[in-house]
Design a protein around this motif. Structure first.
Motif, PDB file in Angstrom:
ATOM      1  N   GLY A  93     117.236 -39.878  13.596  1.00 20.24           N
ATOM      2  CA  GLY A  93     117.812 -39.392  13.596  1.00 20.24           C
ATOM      3  C   GLY A  93     119.247 -38.513  13.278  1.00 20.24           C
ATOM      4  O   GLY A  93     120.303 -38.543  14.498  1.00 20.24           O
ATOM      5  N   ALA A  94     119.131 -37.070  12.821  1.00 22.52           N
ATOM      6  CA  ALA A  94     120.534 -36.208  12.970  1.00 22.52           C
ATOM      7  C   ALA A  94     120.477 -35.753  14.705  1.00 22.52           C
ATOM      8  O   ALA A  94     121.453 -35.746  15.292  1.00 22.52           O
ATOM      9  N   SER A  95     118.646 -35.432  15.203  1.00 19.95           N
ATOM     10  CA  SER A  95     118.672 -35.170  16.207  1.00 19.95           C
ATOM     11  C   SER A  95     119.220 -35.893  17.605  1.00 19.95           C
ATOM     12  O   SER A  95     119.908 -35.299  18.239  1.00 19.95           O
ATOM     13  N   TYR A 122     121.441 -27.013  18.319  1.00 21.69           N
ATOM     14  CA  TYR A 122     122.853 -27.088  18.924  1.00 21.69           C
ATOM     15  C   TYR A 122     122.897 -26.459  20.067  1.00 21.69           C
ATOM     16  O   TYR A 122     122.916 -26.985  20.710  1.00 21.69           O
ATOM     17  N   SER A 226     116.307 -37.686   6.360  1.00 19.99           N
ATOM     18  CA  SER A 226     115.600 -37.305   6.645  1.00 19.99           C
ATOM     19  C   SER A 226     115.325 -36.052   5.361  1.00 19.99           C
ATOM     20  O   SER A 226     114.052 -35.744   4.670  1.00 19.99           O
ATOM     21  N   ALA A 237     119.592 -41.549  10.750  1.00 23.23           N
ATOM     22  CA  ALA A 237     120.375 -40.774   9.878  1.00 23.23           C
ATOM     23  C   ALA A 237     122.001 -41.996  11.077  1.00 23.23           C
ATOM     24  O   ALA A 237     122.077 -42.987  11.009  1.00 23.23           O
TER      25      ALA A 237
HETATM   26  C1  LIG Z   1     120.118 -28.446  10.463  1.00 19.02           C
HETATM   27  C2  LIG Z   1     119.257 -29.858  10.638  1.00 19.02           C
HETATM   28  N1  LIG Z   1     120.149 -30.712  11.459  1.00 19.02           N
HETATM   29  C3  LIG Z   1     119.063 -31.352  11.642  1.00 19.02           C
HETATM   30  C4  LIG Z   1     117.604 -32.341  11.862  1.00 19.02           C
HETATM   31  C5  LIG Z   1     117.095 -33.295  11.941  1.00 19.02           C
HETATM   32  O1  LIG Z   1     117.084 -34.105  11.187  1.00 19.02           O
HETATM   33  P1  LIG Z   1     116.554 -35.616  11.550  1.00 19.02           P
HETATM   34  O2  LIG Z   1     115.670 -35.336  10.560  1.00 19.02           O
HETATM   35  O3  LIG Z   1     117.429 -35.690  10.979  1.00 19.02           O
HETATM   36  O4  LIG Z   1     116.705 -35.934  13.456  1.00 19.02           O
HETATM   37  C6  LIG Z   1     117.610 -30.314  10.523  1.00 19.02           C
HETATM   38  C7  LIG Z   1     115.782 -30.866  10.606  1.00 19.02           C
HETATM   39  O5  LIG Z   1     115.244 -29.415  10.083  1.00 19.02           O
HETATM   40  C8  LIG Z   1     118.115 -29.740  10.834  1.00 19.02           C
HETATM   41  O6  LIG Z   1     117.804 -28.632   9.933  1.00 19.02           O
END
Ligand SMILES: Cc1ncc(COP(=O)(O)O)c(C=O)c1O
Length: 371
Positions: A93-95, A122, A226, A237
């Motif tokens: 994930g981007a997380s 953030y 996602s 991600a």
């Molecule tokens: C701005 C933003 N960045 C990152 C994420 C996290 O994305 P991921 O599901 O790829 O972890 C979200 C999820 O809501 C988001 O709104």
């Protein structure tokens, strides 16, 4: 009683998660931050196929080479960014990508410019790395689009990075090319990194997305699957940056997750390689709902302009917390804007990742809300 680490003690769990937990079956939930569509069938099929073919082991730490090649092609085609597949890490994930950047780059006391309002992670990621998050105060009058003026006077000799998020959660705003360019140039001049979260890139209406990575080598680009492909549960991600940065990020990734899920990587590969019609049809449905919710809120007198991206709208309701309570009494769930930073106090965030019919009903219910 345990004595957790000081950096963890001050962190609160997300208020948005609570929205999933409410026990009111009549309520229409406009608090949720994930697409309400099913993952496209061809993507699911490719995952089943990967399982059947035994692709269930570890992959290289950075991710499957084929996937990184496909990401590299995508970045060239969509974003005018040239990167070698070796400068890409596929993440959980981007997380994970955001957390990894904070852990790899921030020293205690380093300052990071964080848009206010913005996605909760953030500030949390910065603080979990013992960094200091410094607000860039985004302006309602400018539809919350980040500009160079918002960041310029926040810079000190401790500034390490600037976070950009366009299209934005929670406001749906999309940065103008001139602002992306001027912040990129500024980052070059001041030798500051940009962490650019582009997870909503594909969910955009009638305007174009620009990545700072097109304009500066100081950009770290984060994107994923996602939102664009309705694949939130796949946890997949990627992050790309110049090689010396990637080598540092890899240390965190390697000891934290080893690699992203193998079968999700096959799903992501299919998502990129096959037709993009599924994305187009989701975006056109989101656009209809965006128009409905914008018009309805404005008709009720809740001031907001039509957001250009993501699936959120952020109207000014005067008092966000009070509005959320009143909306809940009328069986509509939304999120107080203050959850995204102090500048969100007068606002609420609605997600329109819910059916057109449900949004119509929710808007009728909100006519009863007076604050
Ligand atoms: C701005 C933003 N960045 C990152 C994420 C996290 O994305 P991921 O599901 O790829 O972890 C979200 C999820 O809501 C988001 O709104």
């Amino acid at each position: 009683m345990i004595n957790p680490a000081n950096r963890v003690k001050t962190i609160e769990l997300s208020q948005i998660r609570k929205m999933f937990e409410v026990n009111n079956s009549n309520a229409i939930n406009l608090g949720i931050g994930e697409p309400d569509f099913d993952t496209p069938k061809h993507i699911k099929d490719s995952v089943i196929n990967a399982l059947d073919n035994g692709f269930t082991g570890y992959t290289p730490n950075k991710g499957l080479f084929e996937l990184r090649e496909a990401i590299s092609d995508k970045l060239k085609k969509d974003n005018n960014v040239n990167v070698n597949p070796d400068s890409i890490i596929v993440t959980v994930g981007a997380s994970e990508a955001l957390y990894m950047c904070a852990q790899a780059l921030i020293n205690p006391g380093d300052e990071v410019i964080v848009p206010n309002p913005s996605f909760l992670s953030y500030d949390a990621c910065v603080r979990l790395a013992n960094g200091i998050s410094v607000s860039a105060d985004l302006k309602f009058e400018n539809d919350f689009k980040m500009t160079l003026e918002d960041v310029e006077d926040k810079i000190t000799d401790k500034t390490k990075c600037i976070i950009l998020n366009s299209p934005s959660n929670p406001t749906g705003s999309v940065m103008d090319k001139k602002d992306v360019k001027s912040i990129s140039k500024f980052a070059d001049d001041e030798n500051i990194l940009i962490i650019s979260d582009e997870i909503y890139e594909k969910i955009i209406y009638d305007v174009k997305h620009y990545s700072p990575a097109e304009f500066t080598e100081n950009a770290i680009l984060i994107n994923g699957f996602s939102k664009a492909y309705a694949m939130t549960g796949f946890r997949i991600a990627y992050v790309t940056a110049r090689e010396e940065i990637i080598e540092e990020l890899l240390k965190i990734h390697q000891y934290n997750t080893a690699c992203a899920s193998s079968i999700s990587q096959y799903g992501a590969l299919t998502a990129l390689k096959e037709s993009q019609d599924c994305v187009k049809s989701m975006v056109s449905e989101f656009k209809l709902r965006r128009n409905l919710i914008t018009n309805s809120l404005n008709d009720m007198g809740w001031e907001c302009s039509s957001p250009d991206g993501a699936f959120y709208i952020f109207p000014n309701v005067g008092n966000g917390h009070k509005f959320v309570k009143e909306a809940f009494k009328n069986d509509v769930i939304c999120v107080p804007g203050e959850a995204f930073g102090s500048n969100g106090k007068e606002f609420v965030r609605f997600s329109y990742a819910n059916s057109y019919e449900n949004i119509e009903t929710a808007m009728k219910r909100l006519k009863n809300v007076k604050i």
